[in-house]
Design a protein around this motif. Structure first.
Motif, PDB file in Angstrom:
ATOM      1  N   GLY A 118       8.131   3.338   9.852  1.00  0.00           N
ATOM      2  CA  GLY A 118       8.102   4.659   9.240  1.00  0.00           C
ATOM      3  C   GLY A 118       8.269   5.829  10.186  1.00  0.00           C
ATOM      4  N   VAL A 164       0.854  -1.195   0.000  1.00  0.00           N
ATOM      5  CA  VAL A 164       0.000   0.000   0.000  1.00  0.00           C
ATOM      6  C   VAL A 164       0.882   1.233   0.000  1.00  0.00           C
ATOM      7  CG1 VAL A 164      -1.866  -1.175   1.240  1.00  0.00           C
ATOM      8  CG2 VAL A 164      -0.170   0.127   2.534  1.00  0.00           C
ATOM      9  N   SER A 165       0.292   2.321  -0.423  1.00  0.00           N
ATOM     10  CA  SER A 165       0.996   3.603  -0.409  1.00  0.00           C
ATOM     11  C   SER A 165       1.363   3.967   1.040  1.00  0.00           C
ATOM     12  CB  SER A 165       0.094   4.679  -1.004  1.00  0.00           C
ATOM     13  OG  SER A 165       0.728   5.930  -0.953  1.00  0.00           O
ATOM     14  N   PHE A 166       2.551   4.515   1.214  1.00  0.00           N
ATOM     15  CA  PHE A 166       3.026   4.874   2.546  1.00  0.00           C
ATOM     16  C   PHE A 166       2.109   5.921   3.180  1.00  0.00           C
ATOM     17  CE2 PHE A 166       6.121   6.384   5.663  1.00  0.00           C
ATOM     18  CZ  PHE A 166       6.765   5.218   6.015  1.00  0.00           C
ATOM     19  N   PHE A 167       1.762   6.913   2.386  1.00  0.00           N
ATOM     20  CA  PHE A 167       0.768   7.912   2.786  1.00  0.00           C
ATOM     21  C   PHE A 167      -0.341   7.930   1.726  1.00  0.00           C
ATOM     22  CE2 PHE A 167       4.603   9.688   4.834  1.00  0.00           C
ATOM     23  CZ  PHE A 167       4.136   9.786   6.132  1.00  0.00           C
ATOM     24  N   ALA A 168      -1.418   8.625   2.047  1.00  0.00           N
ATOM     25  CA  ALA A 168      -2.471   8.870   1.057  1.00  0.00           C
ATOM     26  C   ALA A 168      -2.207  10.223   0.387  1.00  0.00           C
ATOM     27  CB  ALA A 168      -3.821   8.901   1.751  1.00  0.00           C
ATOM     28  N   TYR A 169      -2.500  10.290  -0.881  1.00  0.00           N
ATOM     29  CA  TYR A 169      -2.382  11.545  -1.634  1.00  0.00           C
ATOM     30  C   TYR A 169      -3.658  11.718  -2.446  1.00  0.00           C
ATOM     31  CZ  TYR A 169       2.439  10.423  -0.527  1.00  0.00           C
ATOM     32  OH  TYR A 169       3.571  10.076   0.150  1.00  0.00           O
ATOM     33  N   TRP A 176      -7.420  18.308   3.480  1.00  0.00           N
ATOM     34  CA  TRP A 176      -7.360  18.804   2.103  1.00  0.00           C
ATOM     35  C   TRP A 176      -8.733  18.965   1.440  1.00  0.00           C
ATOM     36  CZ3 TRP A 176      -4.553  13.642   1.367  1.00  0.00           C
ATOM     37  CH2 TRP A 176      -5.349  12.676   0.768  1.00  0.00           C
ATOM     38  N   HIS A 196      -3.490   9.550   8.665  1.00  0.00           N
ATOM     39  CA  HIS A 196      -3.746   9.177   7.283  1.00  0.00           C
ATOM     40  C   HIS A 196      -5.158   9.626   6.866  1.00  0.00           C
ATOM     41  CE1 HIS A 196      -0.148   6.885   6.793  1.00  0.00           C
ATOM     42  NE2 HIS A 196      -0.440   5.980   7.687  1.00  0.00           N
ATOM     43  N   ALA A 197      -5.367   9.720   5.570  1.00  0.00           N
ATOM     44  CA  ALA A 197      -6.717   9.954   5.066  1.00  0.00           C
ATOM     45  C   ALA A 197      -7.649   8.853   5.586  1.00  0.00           C
ATOM     46  CB  ALA A 197      -6.706   9.959   3.543  1.00  0.00           C
ATOM     47  N   TYR A 248      -5.867   0.082   5.284  1.00  0.00           N
ATOM     48  CA  TYR A 248      -4.754  -0.648   4.652  1.00  0.00           C
ATOM     49  C   TYR A 248      -3.555  -0.795   5.579  1.00  0.00           C
ATOM     50  CZ  TYR A 248      -7.715   0.180   0.663  1.00  0.00           C
ATOM     51  OH  TYR A 248      -8.791   0.200  -0.168  1.00  0.00           O
ATOM     52  N   TYR A 278      -9.933   7.038   4.326  1.00  0.00           N
ATOM     53  CA  TYR A 278     -10.085   5.834   3.493  1.00  0.00           C
ATOM     54  C   TYR A 278      -8.805   5.001   3.443  1.00  0.00           C
ATOM     55  CZ  TYR A 278      -7.594   8.721   0.130  1.00  0.00           C
ATOM     56  OH  TYR A 278      -6.642   9.506  -0.466  1.00  0.00           O
ATOM     57  N   HIS A 279      -7.691   5.571   3.913  1.00  0.00           N
ATOM     58  CA  HIS A 279      -6.397   4.887   3.841  1.00  0.00           C
ATOM     59  C   HIS A 279      -6.131   4.037   5.083  1.00  0.00           C
ATOM     60  CE1 HIS A 279      -2.495   4.398   1.906  1.00  0.00           C
ATOM     61  NE2 HIS A 279      -1.846   4.788   2.984  1.00  0.00           N
ATOM     62  N   SER A 291      -4.732   3.856  -2.749  1.00  0.00           N
ATOM     63  CA  SER A 291      -4.008   3.323  -1.594  1.00  0.00           C
ATOM     64  C   SER A 291      -3.308   2.012  -1.933  1.00  0.00           C
ATOM     65  CB  SER A 291      -4.969   3.098  -0.429  1.00  0.00           C
ATOM     66  OG  SER A 291      -5.479   4.331   0.037  1.00  0.00           O
ATOM     67  N   ALA A 326      -1.065   1.029   6.626  1.00  0.00           N
ATOM     68  CA  ALA A 326       0.245   1.497   6.149  1.00  0.00           C
ATOM     69  C   ALA A 326       1.193   1.636   7.349  1.00  0.00           C
ATOM     70  CB  ALA A 326       0.079   2.831   5.415  1.00  0.00           C
ATOM     71  N   PRO A 327       2.502   1.726   7.085  1.00  0.00           N
ATOM     72  CA  PRO A 327       3.455   1.671   8.197  1.00  0.00           C
ATOM     73  C   PRO A 327       3.145   2.605   9.365  1.00  0.00           C
ATOM     74  CG  PRO A 327       4.642   1.499   6.135  1.00  0.00           C
ATOM     75  CD  PRO A 327       3.201   1.731   5.777  1.00  0.00           C
ATOM     76  N   LEU A 328       2.754   3.832   9.082  1.00  0.00           N
ATOM     77  CA  LEU A 328       2.556   4.779  10.190  1.00  0.00           C
ATOM     78  C   LEU A 328       1.150   4.735  10.793  1.00  0.00           C
ATOM     79  CD1 LEU A 328       4.794   7.723   9.003  1.00  0.00           C
ATOM     80  CD2 LEU A 328       4.853   6.682  11.272  1.00  0.00           C
TER      81      LEU A 328
END
Lengths: 521, 521
Positions: free
Chosen positions: A384, A274-279, B162, B100-101, B107, B103-104, A284, B109-111
């Protein structure tokens, strides 16, 4: 024998014989017991983030836990970030957290805090010892609970520590061993690998060992699957003679590109990427829509036995994997930048070195550059949270005193746990810190652009928050202030020579590598 | 206007216009918005313990909260120790913690981390903002919840930051004001003060202001009660012209001795005094058995109005309190030690200075020595978690740019949040750091003896854990490495001159005061 003595004896008997600590008054009976019970090495750190990071590095290299000794809730709080990193890396730690005496808690003295509450988000197991006669058994249980992949936190009230334990130490308890994936899953993987679809096997998690690499290489050789590793596998054995395994890129855009034509993804020891962060506008999940994702073995399972079984099933035992040759390259010359640092590292990396990677943007070139250097271990931050590199180097060096440790460290990330340098000096650890000094949070400049905030262009206030200049950090002064010899490198030649010399000398050394920041866009 | 912009505008409109930060990717839209919305001063710190400590110091001097901006669970974890200190001091902080967002999160993610779980033990209020249109209202609520004494933590998912907020900023909300103690309690206190028994009035908590001191002085003048203050009152106004109030000693043995003949203890803004730690055979409660303990006003109540009412009740409005005269003393000479540092401080302390006290054992002489120095504020660590001094000095200096800040700092305690020095240099804050360099955790040597562990005599391993030598810390190098001018003082004359000169110059300065450790027993 008092509670603290029985606790330490039980830890030592259970194989936990290194304790990283920053103690306080409530831990003084534990500290006193170090001189009464033989066998526990105690390493003083000046800040608790160093304590937990060192425990992480130790566990990564030893496969078994060190103890931490921490001072009540706030001391544990300071350790949270690197405990988070250890938890995400599936690495074991046994935390001993001192507390007020049981009868003192009701008075809410200044340091009274919710220790169990602070511990819970970064622990798999939390227990408050109830009495001096229970503490030894609790310690054995903590070591069992930590096993080889979990965080166990044992709260030690001061009176439990100082009270008499007539029963003495407890017998060590066996941790349950991880088991291989069931046969049905191995069959399913074998079928996927034989169906002719474009396949990536993604390995990672706690460790990608030499033996796992060998087995993966054979599987790839007979199946045509591509081997990749997670971006932040906690520990990878690699370099000359190792099986070729490409690392998934950090940047989601690049990882998506890398995986875009993959039809099947087989996971080994790690979750789906998965993406490290969301953008905004970036998915994701990194695997393309429609890609079949199959988990062969999770991080808590016995990955090696699972791969062994799959190799047998595929008849791949004698297949010859693609390997990295030994190819050191030449020393760099000219301007110093991230690439010439990487070139020098590839040139001088000693056999069986341990590389701890918190080089962030500036370190990105080092991993590919060292693929053909002599075999070594590479440690990355699975959680992270920055402030990982310097203390993990401490722990790795304590775990492996015969090996050289190279810590690739960003200037921004170095500052979270910079106190590690003092412990490196005190313990005279064989660590060379390559300090990428670009005077910026370069990763945040990059991330600012990627999030698209303000059209990707920081205004003056934002730019100031991403900037580490004004004043510049003088890492030579910081290192020397904590007893670590240091030098400044401003050319590729100077860096290369300093690295060579530092690796040849015993004890710690820091090279302040003055490099330009990543050029954006 | 996006969520981040509406958040910052609401904070500014609510009076929260300083933000101490160490941000990451998930906070980039907040950072970007600093250039879009006017009015928020943003102060970069290199470590989150500096962020939260600075927020504490700011709140202590302003009586209203600053914001922090922190990066997910691990960033918040790094802030826990000084949030603990702020909570115990009843000081307000508004934490904004990026995540994180929404919706993220699934998943992992590491953090990804349990931010609410990490926040809970050090927060009175924790809330996760659900949407971009809710964030402004959530921010107003957070400021109201923080009020003037509480910790409010608002979790800010990246997409909430955002996303568009068509409603824009929210209206500020009024915090409920503290109220005075009820009349019955004031009557009861008046009766106690008239019954002829030996009485101590113990004041403390968040603040012991000049006005509270005046009122207490009048009450003491007519009743004969002795005035004392808590050992670690978060902020005390004192010095020449102030009412005489003796501080309760830190060491439980001394405090017990001081209180042993007291028959009545009246508490003002603080709980009953207890031992900082528990020790075998030492009682937790410091007041003698049989002493009546009466709470006139708790830390959440309006202490000043309560005292005002009691003064009226006692007819003490015109009573003349006992005050400290102005008496600076002469500059010290000879060997430099804790006493000559205190003498120099008393000699050179500027009018209306702010003293931040984390001098631990070495600083103990400074408080009594400055009782007759020009009027000043004295900040102490109510939560007892070290790593308090340097960042609190940062926050106090940001809050009061016209005043000189003097930070009394132990060598051991300085190292937890030593990154504060860089922010002092960047912001060119008028802070003089008096660094008590005795090359030991001297307090722990003392505490080791007090706990009675191993007969009070550390063995070699324990002694090593209490020792900061090998290698010595060079604080001049550390300060200069972070851009703070520094000097070494080895005699009383040198220290006195350096202190005088540093106080006369703008910007930060560190004096590495080389003193002997406390002599034990």
């Amino acid at each position: 024998m008092n509670g603290a003595q029985s606790l330490i004896q039980t830890l030592v008997d259970s194989g936990v014989d290194v304790c990283f600590t920053n103690p306080g008054t409530s831990e003084m009976h534990f500290v006193a017991a170090l001189d009464e019970v033989p066998g526990m090495r105690c390493v003083l750190c000046l800040f608790e983030g160093v304590v937990s990071g060192a425990a992480l590095g130790y566990a990564a290299m030893r496969g078994s836990p060190a103890a931490t000794l921490l001072h009540l809730g706030p001391g544990l709080g300071n350790a949270v970030a690197n405990l988070h990193n250890a938890k995400k890396a599936h690495l074991p730690v046994v935390n001993i957290v001192g507390d007020h005496a049981t009868y003192h808690l009701e008075y809410d003295a200044p340091l009274t805090s919710d220790i169990a509450g602070i511990a819970a988000p970064v622990s798999h197991w939390v227990h408050r010892s109830a009495s001096s006669s229970a503490i030894a058994g609790d310690a054995a249980e903590a070591v069992r609970e930590a096993g080889n992949s979990r965080i166990a936190t044992l709260i030690l009230p001061a009176d439990v520590s100082w009270g008499d334990n007539p029963d003495g130490p407890a017998q060590p308890l066996s941790a349950s061993l991880p088991v291989a994936a069931p046969a049905a899953r191995i069959d399913a993987a074998a079928r996927l690998l034989g169906n002719g679809k474009r396949t990536v096997i993604l390995a990672g998690g706690r460790e990608l060992s030499a033996q796992q690499g060998e087995l993966l290489g054979r599987i790839a050789a007979v199946s045509g699957a591509r081997l990749m590793s997670e971006t932040f596998t906690a520990r990878v054995r690699r370099g000359a003679g190792s099986v070729r395994i490409d690392k998934l890129p950090y940047l989601a855009e690049f990882a998506i590109e890398e995986l875009k034509s993959v039809e099947q993804l087989i996971l080994v020891g790690c979750p789906a990427p998965v993406s490290f962060f969301a953008y905004p506008g970036v998915p994701s999940l990194l695997a393309p829509d429609g890609c079949e994702v199959f988990s062969l073995a999770g991080p808590e399972e016995d990955v090696e036995s699972t791969l062994q079984a799959l190799v047998m099933q595929l008849g791949a035992a004698d297949a010859e994997p693609e390997r990295y040759p030994l190819q050191r390259g030449t020393p760099p010359s000219g301007a110093l930048d991230a690439n010439s640092v990487a070139q020098a590292l590839a040139c001088h990396l000693p056999e069986d070195a341990i590389v701890v990677d918190e080089g962030i943007t500036s370190g990105m070139a080092c991993y590919p550059a060292t693929a053909t250097a002599p075999a070594h271990d590479w440690l990355s931050e699975a959680g992270g949270s920055i402030g990982y590199g310097l203390p993990v180097a401490v722990g790795a060096a304590i775990a492996c005193p015969q090996r050289k440790v190279i810590c690739l460290e960003g200037d921004g990330s170095a500052m979270y746990t910079v106190q590690s340098l003092w412990t490196m000096a005190r313990e005279q650890l064989d660590i060379v810190v390559v300090l990428f000094n670009n005077r910026k949070y370069s990763i945040l400049e990059l991330e600012f652009a990627r999030t698209g905030a303000r059209g990707g262009r920081p205004g003056p206030k934002a730019a100031s928050v991403l900037d580490l200049g004004a004043p510049d950090l003088d890492f030579t002064a910081l290192a020397q202030g904590m007893g670590v010899p240091a030098s400044v490198a401003e050319t590729a030649e100077a860096f290369s020579e300093q690295l060579r010399d530092a690796l040849a000398a015993p004890g710690p050394h820091l090279i302040d590598a003055r490099i330009p920041a990543l050029e954006l866009g």
